[in-house]
Scaffold this motif. Structure first.
Motif, mmCIF file in Angstrom:
data_model
loop_
_atom_site.group_PDB
_atom_site.id
_atom_site.type_symbol
_atom_site.label_atom_id
_atom_site.label_comp_id
_atom_site.label_asym_id
_atom_site.label_seq_id
_atom_site.Cartn_x
_atom_site.Cartn_y
_atom_site.Cartn_z
ATOM 1 N N LEU A 152 0.558 -0.925 -0.058
ATOM 2 C CA LEU A 152 -0.279 -0.028 0.035
ATOM 3 C C LEU A 152 0.913 1.483 0.203
ATOM 4 O O LEU A 152 0.808 2.749 -0.999
ATOM 5 C CB LEU A 152 -1.446 -0.214 1.018
ATOM 6 N N TYR A 153 1.573 1.277 0.721
ATOM 7 C CA TYR A 153 2.823 2.642 0.873
ATOM 8 C C TYR A 153 3.906 2.658 -0.880
ATOM 9 O O TYR A 153 3.474 3.693 -0.920
ATOM 10 C CB TYR A 153 3.885 2.752 2.573
ATOM 11 N N LEU A 154 3.967 1.994 -1.187
ATOM 12 C CA LEU A 154 4.612 1.367 -2.113
ATOM 13 C C LEU A 154 3.928 2.463 -3.068
ATOM 14 O O LEU A 154 4.434 2.911 -4.044
ATOM 15 C CB LEU A 154 5.450 0.516 -2.497
ATOM 16 N N ALA A 155 2.374 1.711 -3.556
ATOM 17 C CA ALA A 155 1.706 2.579 -4.437
ATOM 18 C C ALA A 155 1.453 3.571 -4.011
ATOM 19 O O ALA A 155 1.504 3.730 -5.460
ATOM 20 C CB ALA A 155 0.487 1.132 -4.200
ATOM 21 N N MET A 156 0.998 4.252 -3.210
ATOM 22 C CA MET A 156 1.277 5.301 -2.894
ATOM 23 C C MET A 156 2.287 6.196 -3.323
ATOM 24 O O MET A 156 2.577 7.353 -3.979
ATOM 25 C CB MET A 156 0.832 5.543 -1.328
ATOM 26 N N LEU A 157 3.353 5.530 -2.921
ATOM 27 C CA LEU A 157 5.186 6.749 -3.299
ATOM 28 C C LEU A 157 4.821 7.046 -4.725
ATOM 29 O O LEU A 157 5.263 7.171 -5.588
ATOM 30 C CB LEU A 157 5.764 6.092 -2.727
ATOM 31 N N ILE B 8 -1.859 3.686 -16.867
ATOM 32 C CA ILE B 8 -1.289 1.934 -17.281
ATOM 33 C C ILE B 8 0.220 1.982 -17.934
ATOM 34 O O ILE B 8 0.780 1.756 -17.049
ATOM 35 C CB ILE B 8 -1.763 2.137 -19.435
ATOM 36 N N GLU B 9 0.668 3.155 -18.101
ATOM 37 C CA GLU B 9 2.214 3.489 -17.326
ATOM 38 C C GLU B 9 2.514 3.553 -16.079
ATOM 39 O O GLU B 9 3.353 3.109 -16.159
ATOM 40 C CB GLU B 9 2.598 5.086 -18.444
ATOM 41 N N GLY B 10 1.759 4.239 -15.526
ATOM 42 C CA GLY B 10 1.811 3.781 -13.797
ATOM 43 C C GLY B 10 2.008 2.467 -13.909
ATOM 44 O O GLY B 10 2.850 2.330 -12.764
ATOM 45 N N ALA B 11 1.034 1.930 -13.690
ATOM 46 C CA ALA B 11 1.291 0.573 -13.814
ATOM 47 C C ALA B 11 2.540 -0.486 -14.087
ATOM 48 O O ALA B 11 3.090 -1.174 -13.524
ATOM 49 C CB ALA B 11 0.204 -1.054 -14.208
ATOM 50 N N GLY C 151 -2.244 0.963 -10.735
ATOM 51 C CA GLY C 151 -2.905 0.896 -12.430
ATOM 52 C C GLY C 151 -4.796 1.271 -12.780
ATOM 53 O O GLY C 151 -5.279 1.496 -13.266
ATOM 54 N N ASN C 152 -4.835 1.372 -11.203
ATOM 55 C CA ASN C 152 -7.003 1.224 -11.240
ATOM 56 C C ASN C 152 -6.822 2.372 -9.867
ATOM 57 O O ASN C 152 -7.565 2.031 -9.077
ATOM 58 C CB ASN C 152 -7.415 -0.315 -10.505
#
Length: 943
Positions: free
Chosen positions: A544-549, A562-565, A590-591
């Motif tokens: 969760l924290y890494l997804a936020m970063l 798409i590019e972020g994923a 990505g979502n």
């Protein structure tokens, strides 16, 4: 760095500071000859003589300013321009002073009381004068005021005002200068920048000597403290961030005033007579001085262009001015970024450098002064920094630092250990350690990105339970964050040219991490009760924290999700995470817009909406992660963007989706069954609360019963009962939702919704949502949630106006003309809004709902838009089931659930054409900006 055309680069090389001579711009001798001739030609008419003098001085000043502007536009830097403008002003003022004291108010045998020195102070004293800045003058005398001195000053000031100059002036004795400097730090700072222009050199020297002896010597600590407190107040006024997307070049954090503060502190403590002299004192390292010069030149260039473009002393880099400044400075569209976005990225990189320099040097100067012992303590040895448990680090005056100056060179991983020690112990980081980290960043080779220990240290800092946001900010300032995580490095200083986002992408991201940590530590329970409740249940906290970063690392590269994923997946695998965890991070990134889009743009009482979203999410764990991620992302966009209305929508979607996922079936039939069950419970709860339901409530569909709380339904029922089942309207403030709810109960007819929208939008209300329910017997219950344009409940604190509104709605619903007109003429596109040409978009989706056609429209927000759209629907034979509005500054994104009436076949091409015409009307009516380079903003890129 600044992108210039080949021609501009050539001119800039020829236009280096010092490449001009003031004698080539103003012929001082000839100017004085002309002034003398004017006096002699009009010896018997002082008025004509004075006017001729003003004309001559104005001509010299105008010529100098035009040359300065031409050099700037040809590629000369702003500091060079400011120096040239200061030199031009010196010549004009000196010529005026000579004319005044020789031809107008001459003192043949000046007494001691008639000795006077004229000095430049403030920015003019530093030889840096912006095109529209004030000219600050200090007239210094030795004794009490004399008639001669008063007459000289009066003549000069009136002449300067006639020249159109803004003059700040003071007439003081030396004793008054010293006394006021002791009492007022603003005056002290201004006099610190003093520079003799003309007049009595002995008087100027006496002031210099007295100021150094009585004000500077032994008072450095108090001056440092005062200037740092002043800086904190200024930064607080400007929003406490150097990454606000409409910065003040002078006053914002990371702007010119920060550089000036460094200059003042260094000059006060260590001396130096001018810009270069101060930069040579030992406070500045060679690299510090180079950064100071480079960023000062860039910021001064921006400021000078701003003044010329605006035609006044404008220091706010507002949206309507940004494209023109970018164009003038040679920034062009490149690599998927517009010229204005590339220019603003360069600006924020400069602000970042200034911020880091300020943090390091201000803290260093403050520490130096605080450590200076006084009294008997000066004979005692200085306190020794305390070694920490990790012997590689020490605690110096409460701040963690390296035990050795070569710590990073010896082991580059000490860069990460420094941040981990600071975070774990709750310490601030010593400025020497920050400087060390910046200067030795090159020691952290690319190979360390795959070093297991480096990866572990980095992830520990990012996912810390203490205050990771604080640590990440310092890591970003030093460059460590972007260097080790290049995916993040690409978004440092990146902006989006729109009025929705308040910060740069990197600042927004770090604020989102801070918000997540606050929710985890139960700091925001009242604002985010659901996110706080479910956080302890999250099983993949690290992901969760890494997804936020990493959630915005796809911006500027195409479809950001798409590019972020892709970038998130690659970053996580490189950080040594297991493929399953890396895929989870990639899925979240990505979502990360899906939940907010569904909650705010879809009818979440529609079974297909919930079913589709539940299938996409898949598990309750992902739902929890996505809810927290969404809340933090919205909250970090900027002040006022998050509100209770958005929170309510997200909670409704969460609970509906969680029920579907927990039931094990997310198909529409199962979701419909759950909705029917919730509706039955809603009916029973209302019956229990009020005893008897109005007859009109018997046929209300399930969507009504799951759309409102029981208290709200009770208010609806009581209002309709009190009306005797006749046409009525009522409203009440829903503070928890930051909105005003308005209900209208009336006979159904074709243009009812359009007419109601006309009343609401004419009154200045923003319609957040509209839900329309049939109650049988040709009656309808329409419920609107409305706000002001600033996101507050409409008419909050103005019950009389709210009463007028409901009266007008009731009259219109009954087919009558309202007694009171509530037109609001304040809703007009500003020049800031006009900087954006919004590309309107219309999409038609027949598969998103079983019972309706879903229409999505985006374009420029303006008064009356909702009513005009409703008129199109009526003309096309469409009835509206629900409407959902979302605004992004000047953009609006509306979603309508409509159904065709009778057996009419929808003409999609004609409907799209008419809706686009309505949306484009907003851009045609908006005032045009003078900017030469405009960004065509698309809604999908402004989220």
């Amino acid at each position: 760095m600044t992108e210039l055309s080949p021609t501009q680069k050539t001119v800039q090389r020829r236009s280096k500071p010092g490449a001009w001579r003031i004698s080539d711009i103003i012929d001082s001798r000839n100017l004085r000859v002309q002034l003398t001739a004017a006096h002699m030609d009009h010896a018997n008419d002082r008025t004509k003589a004075r006017q001729r003098v003003i004309d001559l001085l104005h001509g010299a000043l105008f010529r100098g300013r035009m040359i300065a502007q031409e050099r700037l536009e040809a590629g000369a830097d702003g500091l060079d321009t400011a120096n040239l403008l200061s030199a031009v002003m010196d010549e004009v003022l000196h010529a005026l002073y000579d004319y005044t004291t020789v031809h107008v108010i001459r003192a043949n045998n000046p007494t001691m009381g008639e000795r006077m020195a004229v000095m430049a102070v403030g920015g003019y004293g530093r030889c840096a004068l912006a095109p529209s800045s004030d000219v600050d003058l200090l007239f210094v005398r030795t004794y009490k005021q004399t008639a001669w001195a008063e007459s000289v000053i009066e003549f000069m000031l009136y002449a300067l005002w006639d020249l159109g100059l803004k003059v700040g002036h003071a007439f003081r004795t030396i004793d008054e200068c010293i006394r006021l400097s002791k009492e007022d730090y603003t005056i002290r700072t201004a006099i610190l920048d003093k520079r003799l222009l003309f007049g009595d050199k002995d008087v100027a020297k006496e002031l210099d000597d007295r100021f150094d002896k009585d004000i500077v010597e032994g008072r450095a600590a108090e001056f440092v403290q005062a200037k740092l407190e002043e800086r904190d107040r200024r930064v607080s006024r400007e929003g406490s961030s150097r990454f606000r997307v409409e910065p003040n070049v002078k006053e914002s954090k990371g702007g010119l005033r920060d550089l000036q503060t460094l200059f003042w502190l260094a000059k006060y403590i260590h001396g130096g007579s001018n810009f270069n002299g101060v930069l040579k004192n030992h406070v500045f390292s060679k690299s510090d001085a180079a950064i100071f010069r480079r960023e000062a030149r860039f910021l001064w260039t921006v400021r000078c262009h701003l003044h010329y473009v605006a035609g006044r002393a404008e220091d706010r880099l507002s949206f309507d001015l940004q494209p023109e400044i970018a164009s003038r400075m040679g920034f062009v569209d490149k690599a998927g970024m517009s010229g204005v976005e590339r220019f603003m990225k360069r600006y924020f990189l400069a602000a970042k450098e200034v911020g880091a320099l300020t943090r390091i040097l201000c803290a260093k100067l403050e520490a130096i002064e605080q450590k200076k012992p006084s009294g008997l303590l000066r004979f005692m040895p200085a306190p020794v920094p305390k070694l920490l448990d990790d012997k590689r680090f020490v605690l110096d005056a409460g701040r963690v630092s390296y035990a050795s100056a070569d710590a990073v060179k010896d082991d580059p991983l000490n860069l990460f250990r420094l941040f981990k020690v600071a975070d774990k112990g709750g310490y601030d980081i010593h400025p020497n350690a920050i400087a060390n980290a910046r200067e030795n960043l090159k020691e952290l080779k690319v190979s360390y990105r795959k070093d297991p220990e480096a990866q572990e240290l980095f992830i520990d800092v990012v996912t810390s339970k203490h205050h990771p946001g604080t640590t990440l900010k310092i890591m970003n300032e030093t460059g460590v964050l972007g260097h080790f995580l290049p995916e993040f490095g690409r978004i440092v200083g990146q902006t989006q040219f729109n009025m929705y986002h308040h910060y740069t992408v990197d600042e927004h991201t770090i604020r989102a991490v801070e918000a997540m940590n606050d929710i985890e530590r139960h700091v925001l329970v009242s604002e985010h009760p659901l996110a706080t409740e479910i956080f302890p249940k999250v099983q993949h906290r690290r992901a969760l924290y890494l997804a936020m970063l990493l959630h915005d690392t796809g911006k500027g590269q195409g479809d950001q999700q798409i590019e972020g994923a892709k970038t998130a997946r690659g970053a996580c695998l490189r950080l040594g995470m297991e493929p399953e965890e890396a895929e989870l991070v990639a899925w979240l990134v990505g979502n990360h817009l899906e939940m907010s889009d569904t909650a705010q743009r879809r009818d979440i009482s529609d079974p297909r909406t919930v079913s589709t979203f539940a299938k996409k999410v898949g598990t309750v764990e992902r739902l929890r992660l996505l809810l927290i991620l969404t809340v933090c992302d919205i909250r970090a966009v900027g002040p006022g963007v998050w509100n209770s209305w958005k929170g309510q929508l997200l909670r409704e979607l969460y609970y509906a989706t969680e029920a579907a996922l927990r039931g094990g079936r997310a198909d529409e039939v199962s979701v419909q069954a759950q909705i029917a069950k919730r509706a039955t419970l809603g009916r029973e709860a209302l019956f229990e609360k009020i005893g008897k339901l109005p007859a009109s409530f018997e046929n209300l569909e399930d969507a009504y019963w799951i759309s409102f709380e029981t208290d709200v339904q009770a208010w609806h029922a009581e209002t309709i009962t009190a009306s005797g089942g006749e046409t009525t309207s009522a409203a009440r403030i829903e503070k928890e939702l930051s909105a005003t709810q308005v209900l209208v109960f009336a006979d159904d007819r074709a243009r009812l919704y359009a007419d109601l929208c006309k009343v609401l939008t004419s009154a200045g209300a923003d319609i957040l949502s509209a839900r329309l329910f049939s109650t049988g017997n040709d009656k309808v219950l329409d419920v609107f949630e409305i706000q002001t344009s600033s996101g507050e409940p409409f008419c909050e604190g103005d019950p009389e106006r709210l009463k007028f509104l409901t009266t007008a709605l009731q009259a219109v619903a009954a087919g009558e003309k309202p007694e009171h007109e509530l037109a609001d003429d304040n809703f007009k596109a500003s020049r800031r809004q006009a900087a954006f040409i919004v590309e309107p978009v219309v999409s038609i989706d027949k598969k998103a709902s079983d019972n309706a056609i879903v229409l999505e429209l985006s374009g420029r927000n303006r008064q009356g838009l909702m009513q005009e759209i409703a008129n199109v629907f009526v003309n096309q034979g469409l009835s509206i089931q629900s409407a959902h509005a979302e605004s992004y500054g000047m953009l609006v994104h509306d979603v309508f659930y409509v159904e065709a009436q009778g057996e009419d076949v929808l003409d999609e091409a004609l409907l799209t054409k008419e809706l686009l015409e309505v949306l484009r009307r907003g851009d045609l009516e908006a005032p045009r900006t003078p900017a030469r380079a405009l960004k065509r903003a698309k809604t999908s890129e402004n989220r």
